[in-house]
Design a protein around this motif. Structure first.
Motif, short mmCIF file in Angstrom:
data_model
loop_
_atom_site.label_atom_id
_atom_site.label_comp_id
_atom_site.label_asym_id
_atom_site.label_seq_id
_atom_site.Cartn_x
_atom_site.Cartn_y
_atom_site.Cartn_z
N UNK A 192 2.78 -2.73 3.15
CA UNK A 192 1.92 -2.48 2.00
C UNK A 192 0.71 -3.43 2.03
N UNK A 193 0.96 -4.71 2.36
CA UNK A 193 -0.14 -5.68 2.41
C UNK A 193 -1.14 -5.33 3.50
N UNK A 194 -0.63 -4.97 4.69
CA UNK A 194 -1.52 -4.59 5.78
C UNK A 194 -2.33 -3.35 5.41
N UNK A 195 -1.66 -2.38 4.82
CA UNK A 195 -2.36 -1.15 4.43
C UNK A 195 -3.35 -1.42 3.31
N UNK A 196 -2.98 -2.28 2.36
CA UNK A 196 -3.88 -2.61 1.25
C UNK A 196 -5.12 -3.33 1.74
N UNK A 197 -4.92 -4.29 2.65
CA UNK A 197 -6.06 -5.01 3.21
C UNK A 197 -7.00 -4.06 3.93
N UNK A 198 -6.41 -3.15 4.69
CA UNK A 198 -7.23 -2.16 5.38
C UNK A 198 -8.00 -1.30 4.38
N UNK A 199 -7.33 -0.91 3.31
CA UNK A 199 -7.98 -0.07 2.29
C UNK A 199 -9.13 -0.81 1.64
N UNK A 200 -8.93 -2.09 1.32
CA UNK A 200 -9.98 -2.89 0.69
C UNK A 200 -11.18 -3.02 1.62
N UNK A 201 -10.92 -3.30 2.89
CA UNK A 201 -12.01 -3.45 3.85
C UNK A 201 -12.79 -2.14 4.01
#
Length: 707
Positions: free
Chosen positions: A649-658
């Motif tokens: 979730x954190x990796x996907x969230x960071x990707x989404x934010x970027x």
């Protein structure tokens, strides 16, 4: 002293470009550049010290106002100082501005000191007020310094010296963050302000002893009503735009609408007053001059594009490239170097060939090309590619800094240079403020939409709990669920994938230790972990509610307690107690069945009880270790499964934010292309004036002037 009085010039007008020798001009130029560097440096050096200042003065809520108060005072007073310098001479106005700036700098350094007590409500508010005082002085430095170039040098020479002024701003943006960081870390944040004092005193000394009055010869009264009205126009307008853009008030709130109304009324009053006063702050007849009219409009548009480029490029570097806020200040150095090179080179070329408009148009086209290239930024753009884009944009923007000023100065009479120069700066600063407000609103709305889209894309790429959680976060963000919906803070720089992996690896190690040993240090590390703290309270408790010794020890302890209870019940010889244990659903089913099958008569015989207990204890002992191992592994598997999902979730969230930030900033640069095209069209409408050569029209040779 030799006077060269053009036709129609006011009585007493002196053409200093022809009456001062080059040595004197260079000495004056050094003092003026030093004063301008002082003002430009202050705008860049403070940013790196702000985290420490906020920590000491406890004023996070006033963070933005440290900059806003300076810009408000600076922007509103620029045209007033320009007019005053035409009336009373450049020297007294410039020295007044430096003096006020130095007083403001000293007071800023003293903000929060005990001897100031609770003045203005505390240290942070003191800093805001004193920064406003700095802005009052800084407005004179900027508006008068550019006019002095026109006083000292003939038109053909001005662009190359205007380019030096542009280089000063670029140099300050490089030195400022570095000096601010060093002073804050090794001396004190107060020296970020105190460092202005020796530089300012040196500039004052040069100006006092080496600079003539540089007066236009105008004899007129000051338009105090116009000055007041332009302040009432500019300050409420800037406040409304600032508060609306940063979300302090809604755009439709009575406060913002009231400020807009007050500003509009003041503008109408200002225009009316300028038609009646014999010496207005901004003579309206200048707008009948096509170079001044279109040049001012072009500078307004250029200001919006310029500041938008710098601010949102820094935002992209922080949110997508992952640099720190301090590093972002120095990461724009490639843009600065491109800008310096473009400013200095274009000034030299214009001075050599006597034409400026082709250079301005070429620069604007390069700037538009730079904006187009920046509009292709995405979350995977390499840092090297970003640097190349920054250099190209700087090369395009560089020529505008000296050449717009040169064009405005060429288009007016020598005794109107001060007001024309300051008016051009005023329009550029207003464009910057309005542009940032508009682009800020685009950023806020666009980011919300793009975050929702990016989280939805990440949800589709995952399954199970991960997909469900990402979908939920995306829906919260789309509904405006706050800046930190789902543990995502859109104001903070996202972690890199390596940082996330390292953090979750540490959590796995601590969880494994906690489950197996119940170590207190591991429990505390898990309890305060960034991921665990975002979970619901009951889930957090499951992660940390592990007894001393770990899960296996707790299971063994439970078996021991069960064995003791069975032993006590059997040894009592009471069938009711044994049957009560047999009915306990917490005991294993086979053990309950075995207890229920014990005959009441057997409980009366000590030998029978001993045999029964031996068999039960043997079974408990055999099952205890296996049960402990099984329980420990199940607890660890469950915890690690949650951690693994959390990492995904954190990796996907960071990707989404970027992705969301990259798409939003790229979209803003599409608007910058439009602004750049409008600036190009406005520049096309400007007449292509030719700069007269040195000594043309029988101008006298320079003579040394005793100052």
């Amino acid at each position: 002293m030799t006077h060269a009085t053009p036709s129609g010039a006011p009585e007493g007008h002196i053409d200093y470009s022809q009456t001062l020798d080059m040595r004197t001009k260079r000495i004056i130029l050094f003092g003026v550049l030093l004063g301008l560097f002082l003002s430009a440096l202050d705008q860049t050096i403070v940013g790196t010290a702000m985290p420490r200042i906020i920590s000491e003065l406890q004023g996070l809520n006033l963070y933005a106002w440290v900059t806003t108060s300076y810009l408000l005072a600076n922007t509103a007073l620029v045209p007033i100082y320009g007019k005053l310098s035409d009336l009373y001479g450049r020297k007294p106005i410039l020295m007044f501005g430096i003096t006020v700036f130095l007083i403001g700098s000293a007071l800023c350094g003293m903000a929060g000191e005990p001897f100031l007590g609770n003045l203005f409500g505390g240290g942070m508010m003191q800093l805001v007020v004193f920064r406003g005082l700095q802005g009052v002085g800084g407005a004179a430095l900027g508006s008068v310094a550019f006019a002095i170039i026109a006083d000292l040098f003939e038109p053909a020479e001005r662009p190359k010296y205007q380019g030096l002024f542009g280089a000063v701003f670029g140099l300050s943006s490089v030195i400022g963050p570095l000096a601010g960081g060093w002073l804050t870390d090794h001396v004190s944040w107060r020296w970020v302000f105190y460092v202005n004092l020796p530089l300012g005193l040196l500039a004052l000394a040069f100006l006092w002893f080496k600079m003539p009055r540089l007066q236009s010869g105008l004899k007129a009264s000051v338009d105090w009503l116009g000055a007041a009205l332009i302040l009432i126009f500019a300050v409420p307008l800037l406040l409304a735009l600032t508060w609306g853009a940063d979300g302090t008030y809604d755009w439709t709130s009575p406060t913002v609408l009231g400020l807009f109304a007050l500003s509009a009324a003041a503008l109408v009053g200002f225009l009316a007053s300028q038609t009646r006063h014999p010496s207005p702050i901004i003579p309206l007849h200048l707008f009948r001059n096509p170079t001044f009219l279109w040049g001012s409009l072009a500078r307004f548009l250029f200001g919006a594009a310029f500041l938008g480029a710098v601010l949102f490029l820094s935002l992209y570097l922080v949110q997508v490239q992952g640099v720190s806020a301090t590093q972002a200040g120095t990461a724009t150095i490639p843009l600065t170097f491109g800008l310096i090179f473009g400013a200095v080179t274009s000034g030299q070329i214009a001075s050599r060939f006597g034409k400026y408009k082709p250079l301005m148009l070429f620069g604007l086209m390069v700037m538009i090309l730079g904006f187009w290239w920046l509009s292709t930024l995405n979350a995977d753009t390499s840092y090297t590619s970003v640097i190349i884009r920054m250099v190209l944009l700087g090369l395009g923007m560089g020529p505008a800094l000296p050449l717009y000023t040169t064009a405005l100065q060429l288009s007016v009479k020598p005794w109107e240079i001060g007001v024309a120069t300051s008016a051009g700066q005023f329009f550029q600063q207003m464009g910057s403020t309005i542009g940032v407000a508009i682009f800020g609103a685009i950023l806020t709305s666009g980011l919300t939409s793009n975050l929702g889209t990016a989280f939805a894309e990440q949800a589709r790429a995952n399954t199970g709990t991960v997909a469900t959680t990402l979908t939920s976060i995306g829906e919260q963000v789309s509904r405006g669920g706050g800046n930190s919906s789902g543990g995502i803070d859109r104001n903070a720089a996202p972690e890199t994938n390596a940082q996330i992996t390292e953090r979750f690896d540490a959590l796995r190690r601590n969880l494994t230790t906690l489950v197996r040993t119940g170590d207190p240090a591991a429990r505390e590390a898990v309890r305060t972990d960034k991921f665990v703290t975002t979970l619901p309270a009951d889930v957090q408790k499951r992660f940390t509610d592990i007894p001393e010794g770990g899960v296996a020890a707790a299971v063994r302890q439970g078996f021991d307690q069960t064995g003791a209870a069975i032993e006590a019940a059997i040894n009592s010889g009471d069938p009711a107690r044994v049957q009560a244990l047999a009915a306990n659903p917490q005991l294993p089913s086979d053990l309950r069945a075995r207890l229920a099958a014990i005959p009441a008569a057997a409980l009366q015989s000590p030998q029978a009880r001993a045999q029964i207990l031996a068999g039960i204890q043997q079974g408990l002992t055999a099952g205890r270790d296996e049960a402990a191992r099984t329980a420990e592994q199940q607890a660890l598997d469950a915890a690690l499964a949650g951690v693994n999902d959390g990492e995904k979730i954190s990796l996907a969230s960071t990707r989404a934010v970027k992705v969301a930030f990259a798409d939003t900033v790229a979209h803003i640069y599409l608007y910058c292309i439009g602004v750049g095209i409008l600036a190009l069209l406005a520049t096309l409408m400007m007449p292509n004036l030719t700069m007269p050569r040195r000594g043309e029209a029988g101008a006298p040779a320079p003579t040394h002037v005793e100052l």
